[in-house]
Design a protein around this motif. Sequence first.
Motif, PDB file in Angstrom:
ATOM      1  N   ASP A   1       0.850  -1.186   0.000  1.00  0.00           N
ATOM      2  CA  ASP A   1       0.000   0.000   0.000  1.00  0.00           C
ATOM      3  C   ASP A   1       0.889   1.241   0.000  1.00  0.00           C
ATOM      4  OD1 ASP A   1      -2.382  -1.344  -0.006  1.00  0.00           O
ATOM      5  OD2 ASP A   1      -2.876  -0.952   2.105  1.00  0.00           O
ATOM      6  N   ARG A   2       0.483   2.253  -0.764  1.00  0.00           N
ATOM      7  CA  ARG A   2       1.195   3.537  -0.788  1.00  0.00           C
ATOM      8  C   ARG A   2       0.514   4.437   0.244  1.00  0.00           C
ATOM      9  NH1 ARG A   2       1.311   8.321  -4.806  1.00  0.00           N
ATOM     10  NH2 ARG A   2       3.455   9.070  -4.536  1.00  0.00           N
ATOM     11  N   VAL A   3       1.288   4.887   1.215  1.00  0.00           N
ATOM     12  CA  VAL A   3       0.761   5.671   2.332  1.00  0.00           C
ATOM     13  C   VAL A   3       1.625   6.902   2.542  1.00  0.00           C
ATOM     14  CG1 VAL A   3      -0.227   3.686   3.532  1.00  0.00           C
ATOM     15  CG2 VAL A   3       2.120   4.355   3.998  1.00  0.00           C
ATOM     16  N   GLN A   4       1.137   7.786   3.365  1.00  0.00           N
ATOM     17  CA  GLN A   4       1.950   8.921   3.794  1.00  0.00           C
ATOM     18  C   GLN A   4       2.330   8.707   5.251  1.00  0.00           C
ATOM     19  OE1 GLN A   4      -0.300  12.482   2.562  1.00  0.00           O
ATOM     20  NE2 GLN A   4       1.484  12.899   1.278  1.00  0.00           N
ATOM     21  N   LEU A   5       3.580   9.003   5.544  1.00  0.00           N
ATOM     22  CA  LEU A   5       4.122   8.843   6.890  1.00  0.00           C
ATOM     23  C   LEU A   5       4.198  10.211   7.537  1.00  0.00           C
ATOM     24  CD1 LEU A   5       5.631   7.259   9.125  1.00  0.00           C
ATOM     25  CD2 LEU A   5       7.723   7.588   7.792  1.00  0.00           C
ATOM     26  N   ARG A   6       3.520  10.369   8.656  1.00  0.00           N
ATOM     27  CA  ARG A   6       3.572  11.624   9.421  1.00  0.00           C
ATOM     28  C   ARG A   6       4.742  11.553  10.378  1.00  0.00           C
ATOM     29  NH1 ARG A   6      -2.334  10.944  11.423  1.00  0.00           N
ATOM     30  NH2 ARG A   6      -3.461  11.460   9.555  1.00  0.00           N
ATOM     31  N   ARG A   7       5.586  12.563  10.311  1.00  0.00           N
ATOM     32  CA  ARG A   7       6.679  12.640  11.287  1.00  0.00           C
ATOM     33  C   ARG A   7       6.693  14.057  11.840  1.00  0.00           C
ATOM     34  NH1 ARG A   7      11.800   9.147   9.253  1.00  0.00           N
ATOM     35  NH2 ARG A   7      11.538   9.930   7.180  1.00  0.00           N
ATOM     36  N   ALA A   8       6.970  14.161  13.103  1.00  0.00           N
ATOM     37  CA  ALA A   8       6.916  15.463  13.786  1.00  0.00           C
ATOM     38  C   ALA A   8       7.931  16.450  13.212  1.00  0.00           C
ATOM     39  CB  ALA A   8       7.152  15.276  15.276  1.00  0.00           C
ATOM     40  N   SER A   9       9.081  15.941  12.780  1.00  0.00           N
ATOM     41  CA  SER A   9      10.154  16.827  12.359  1.00  0.00           C
ATOM     42  C   SER A   9       9.966  17.390  10.955  1.00  0.00           C
ATOM     43  CB  SER A   9      11.499  16.093  12.434  1.00  0.00           C
ATOM     44  OG  SER A   9      11.455  14.945  11.596  1.00  0.00           O
ATOM     45  N   ARG A  10       9.136  16.754  10.130  1.00  0.00           N
ATOM     46  CA  ARG A  10       8.982  17.232   8.755  1.00  0.00           C
ATOM     47  C   ARG A  10       7.578  16.971   8.237  1.00  0.00           C
ATOM     48  NH1 ARG A  10      12.777  12.385   6.492  1.00  0.00           N
ATOM     49  NH2 ARG A  10      14.335  12.702   8.039  1.00  0.00           N
TER      50      ARG A  10
END
Length: 171
Positions: A121-130
Amino acid sequence: MKDYARKIAQVKQQIAELAALLTELENEQQRYHEQSEQRKAYMSSREILELLEQKQVRIGSMATIKRWSDHGYLGKGVDEREAFPLLASKQGNKRFLYPREAVLSFLYEKGLLVPAYEVLDRVQLRRASRDADWALVTAVSRRDLRFFYQVQLETTGEVVLQVPEEELFLP
């Protein structure tokens, strides 16, 4: 004139009785906490039904849980009152508890406990730094009720391990 010796003896007797009661209560409290911790390793039929409802897979019934138990799918059940006598028990019929990991493994294998994302699956990764990065799911693992993912970032090719489901989303 007061009988000091008798009063002192009475107070000492009361202190000894209360000290024994205190020791007994502290021991019982320790056993209660131990049983509370051990209880977390089990699930009741009601908890299984609530989990199925929460995951919105389907609404089950006690008859279904009983059938799964009779077939041995939920592991070896224990009587709640016998296994955990100090914990507050419910009124009514005998209540069986099933090993949590056996139940969750069965539900996962049966497809009733599923991850939100599948491999590739193609997903978006949420990261606090970016900002969110596009990624591809390369592996899924389960720990208790939570799913963790291994993803590979599209921009850098970096592999990120043990990403909790909450950090991933579909646009």
